[in-house]
Design a protein around this motif. Structure first.
Motif, PDB file in Angstrom:
ATOM      1  N   SER A 192       0.847  -1.199   0.000  1.00  0.00           N
ATOM      2  CA  SER A 192       0.000   0.000   0.000  1.00  0.00           C
ATOM      3  C   SER A 192       0.877   1.242   0.000  1.00  0.00           C
ATOM      4  N   ASP A 217      -1.727  -3.233  -3.634  1.00  0.00           N
ATOM      5  CA  ASP A 217      -3.171  -3.443  -3.799  1.00  0.00           C
ATOM      6  C   ASP A 217      -4.001  -2.310  -3.210  1.00  0.00           C
ATOM      7  N   THR A 218      -3.344  -1.302  -2.615  1.00  0.00           N
ATOM      8  CA  THR A 218      -4.062  -0.141  -2.073  1.00  0.00           C
ATOM      9  C   THR A 218      -3.285   1.130  -2.391  1.00  0.00           C
ATOM     10  N   TRP A 245      -9.351  -1.968  -9.960  1.00  0.00           N
ATOM     11  CA  TRP A 245      -9.291  -0.967  -8.888  1.00  0.00           C
ATOM     12  C   TRP A 245     -10.704  -0.465  -8.628  1.00  0.00           C
ATOM     13  N   THR A 273      -9.297   6.352  -1.696  1.00  0.00           N
ATOM     14  CA  THR A 273      -8.533   5.132  -1.440  1.00  0.00           C
ATOM     15  C   THR A 273      -9.006   4.054  -2.412  1.00  0.00           C
ATOM     16  N   TRP A 274      -8.128   3.662  -3.312  1.00  0.00           N
ATOM     17  CA  TRP A 274      -8.435   2.645  -4.317  1.00  0.00           C
ATOM     18  C   TRP A 274      -7.864   1.293  -3.886  1.00  0.00           C
ATOM     19  N   HIS A 275      -8.690   0.257  -4.003  1.00  0.00           N
ATOM     20  CA  HIS A 275      -8.250  -1.105  -3.692  1.00  0.00           C
ATOM     21  C   HIS A 275      -8.275  -1.951  -4.959  1.00  0.00           C
ATOM     22  N   TYR A 277      -9.043  -5.209  -6.178  1.00  0.00           N
ATOM     23  CA  TYR A 277      -9.753  -6.387  -5.695  1.00  0.00           C
ATOM     24  C   TYR A 277      -9.554  -7.586  -6.616  1.00  0.00           C
ATOM     25  N   SER A 305     -16.257  -2.386  -4.367  1.00  0.00           N
ATOM     26  CA  SER A 305     -15.693  -2.174  -3.039  1.00  0.00           C
ATOM     27  C   SER A 305     -16.422  -2.939  -1.945  1.00  0.00           C
TER      28      SER A 305
END
Length: 555
Positions: A192, A217-218, A245, A273-275, A277, A305
């Motif tokens: 991250s 991943d973040t 994302w 905040t982008w994850h 997945y 999300s």
């Protein structure tokens, strides 16, 4: 080329087959030389050593010698500590302190860093091998302040391969910096990064700033963030494999679209905040009633999300019409029935009117298919229940669709008849490590009394045979092993790293859990082959010890 042809080229008589030797003596170059005591394997695993391969491919009718060595050796990515070990020093004129594997960069003004310089001096290798976190603008005692970069800070934190977190980026002042190229590149374990406080929108060069950071991943991004030419690379976690994302309220984006969104000229107004997945996967495998695989494919649906399918998931199901040799999955162009049964772990007696086959497996009959001509709706029915109750990120649903087998020519002898179908293949099979010797059979399925394969031996096969209800693999002229007595494997010399926060479970080639050993998070391992157990990919990391691809990543 057939196996017979290969043997002829190698000068090996087709009529001579050497039985795989069960005894592991030093005089037999084909014996398994990679077996150690259980205690030896345990020590090897926790020491993060790498098994060494003998890269020899043997196409003779004898086991391949490509075995994993489990003697203790240093890992490829770990060097022993040397004289460069220090607890403090300076980087580009700013004080740093190192304790408990954490690197602290104190407040101060950084000298300009050129692309060919080594800002960490004699401690460079030691810090980059041993640091697991970096904190900027903190001396390690709680005293904080700004770290002001000069005109160039290129490569300042490049190559910290074991760092999983970089903290305090709000303390890094780059307002007068023109070159941030390679700033965080090759931080391959970084998961991250909060770039929201760094004003890099107008920075002249951020080339490859995030290059080869394949485990991120973040990302926390703001209106002052620019990703153009940053080299953001998520490795295997990319859109080809279904990773996207996502953030609540916005359409999921692949990596290219995310970079385009933060191009230095967009009108973004919020910090986000982008994850990245993991997708929801449907694995579809087509088989005929004799167990012959007709085709297989995976379909990925990006996740939002909240762990649900993204809104336009209908596009996902459209691909399900192209998975077998007929070009259709359930019905042909005329609406005629193709599938006779469907097996899946999703079938449960309390939900579906399922039936059991002779092996006790639950399946659905064709009446379910005939009632639904739209394949999209059909698979939606199977997944809709889970969509409202489960976090689908990273989940795989596997479906086996069974088609009627093609009619085979009968070969008769007297009053008996034999159904035989032979297919040319190029595969490798292995015998199970903990099972007895494997019996061999001739072309007619009769037992060969003087031919067996030793446990834990590897073999090349050029043909598969469906003989009545049994499937066989040919390992030599007129010598076949039953498919149930061996398993397919795939040579693949590579390296894998255990996912952050994961203690990886080990299993045997039969899928049995190894109870007294495991792989530590972020440890690195050499692998020589992979196999599939219950449709899940596993990498071999030691003799008869495999780790799930869901718990590691290739690098």
């Amino acid at each position: 080329m057939s196996l017979a042809g290969v043997l002829a080229l190698l000068g090996v008589s087709q009529s001579i087959v050497v039985k795989a030797d069960v005894n592991n003596d030093n005089n037999n170059p084909q014996a398994d030389t990679g077996v150690t005591t259980q205690a030896g394997i345990k020590e090897q695993l926790y020491d993060n050593s790498e098994p060494e391969l003998q890269d020899k491919t043997n196409l003779n009718p004898a086991p391949e010698t490509k075995q994993v060595q489990t003697a203790d050796q240093p890992s490829v990515d770990q060097d022993s500590n040397d004289a460069s070990e220090q607890s403090s020093g300076t980087v580009a004129n700013v004080q740093w302190n190192f304790k408990n594997k954490s690197l602290y960069v104190s407040a101060g003004d950084l000298n300009e860093i050129s692309s060919d310089s080594n800002p960490w001096g004699t401690s460079n290798d030691y810090l980059k091998q041993n640091a697991t976190s970096i904190t900027i603008g903190d001396d390690g005692t709680g005293k904080t302040g700004k770290v002001v970069a000069g005109k160039s800070a290129t490569g300042l934190f490049e190559g910290f391969k074991n760092v999983t977190a970089i903290n305090g980026l709000s303390n890094l002042d780059v307002s007068n910096t023109d070159d941030l190229s390679n700033l965080f590149s090759d931080c391959t374990n970084l998961t991250s990064l909060d770039l929201s406080a760094m004003d890099i929108k107008k920075t002249a060069s951020i080339d490859n700033m995030l290059g080869n950071d394949t485990n991120i991943d973040t990302l926390v991004l703001s209106p002052s963030t620019k990703l153009t030419n940053s080299g953001l690379n998520v490795g295997q976690h990319n859109e080809t494999n279904g990773y996207m994302w996502s953030v609540k309220g916005l359409t999921p984006k692949n990596t290219s679209d995310l970079i385009a969104l933060y191009n230095g000229a967009s009108t973004i107004t919020d910090t986000t905040t982008w994850h990245n997945y993991a997708p929801f996967t449907i694995s579809v495998i087509g088989e005929d009633t004799n167990g012959k695989v007709l085709g297989s494919t995976n379909f990925y649906s990006p996740i939002d999300s909240e762990g649900k399918l993204k809104p336009d998931s209908s596009e996902f199901y459209k691909g399900l019409t192209n998975i077998n040799s007929n070009g259709k999955v359930i019905l042909d162009e005329s609406g005629n029935q193709l599938v006779s049964r469907l097996y899946s772990s999703r079938i449960t007696p309390d939900i579906w009117d399922a039936e059991k086959d002779s092996q006790g497996r639950l399946f659905l009959t064709l009446k379910y298919f005939g009632a639904t001509s739209d394949v999209n709706k059909f698979f939606s029915r199977f997944t809709s229940n889970a969509m409202t109750t489960e976090d689908l990120s990273g989940l795989t649903y596997t479906y086996y669709l069974v088609y009627p087998a093609k009619e085979n020519a009968n070969s008769s002898s007297g009053s008996s008849s034999t159904n035989r179908e032979i297919e040319g293949i190029e595969e490798r099979v292995s015998t199970y490590a903990e099972k007895p010797e494997v019996q061999l059979y001739d072309d007619n399925g009769s037992i060969l009394t003087d031919r067996k394969l030793s446990p834990n031996s590897d073999w090349y096969t050029d043909e598969s045979m469906q003989l009545n209800k049994d499937k066989y693999y040919r390992v030599a002229t007129n010598q076949w092993a039953k498919a149930n007595d061996v398993y397919l494997y795939y040579p693949s010399a590579s390296k894998v790293r255990v996912n952050a926060g994961t203690t990886a479970t080990l299993v045997t080639d039969e899928g049995e859990t190894v109870t007294d050993r495991a792989l530590q998070p972020l440890s690195n391992w050499y692998t020589d082959k992979y196999i599939y157990i219950n449709d899940v990919k596993y990498y071999r990391v030691a003799t008869n010890e495999f780790v799930s691809a869901n718990q590691v990543a290739e690098y």
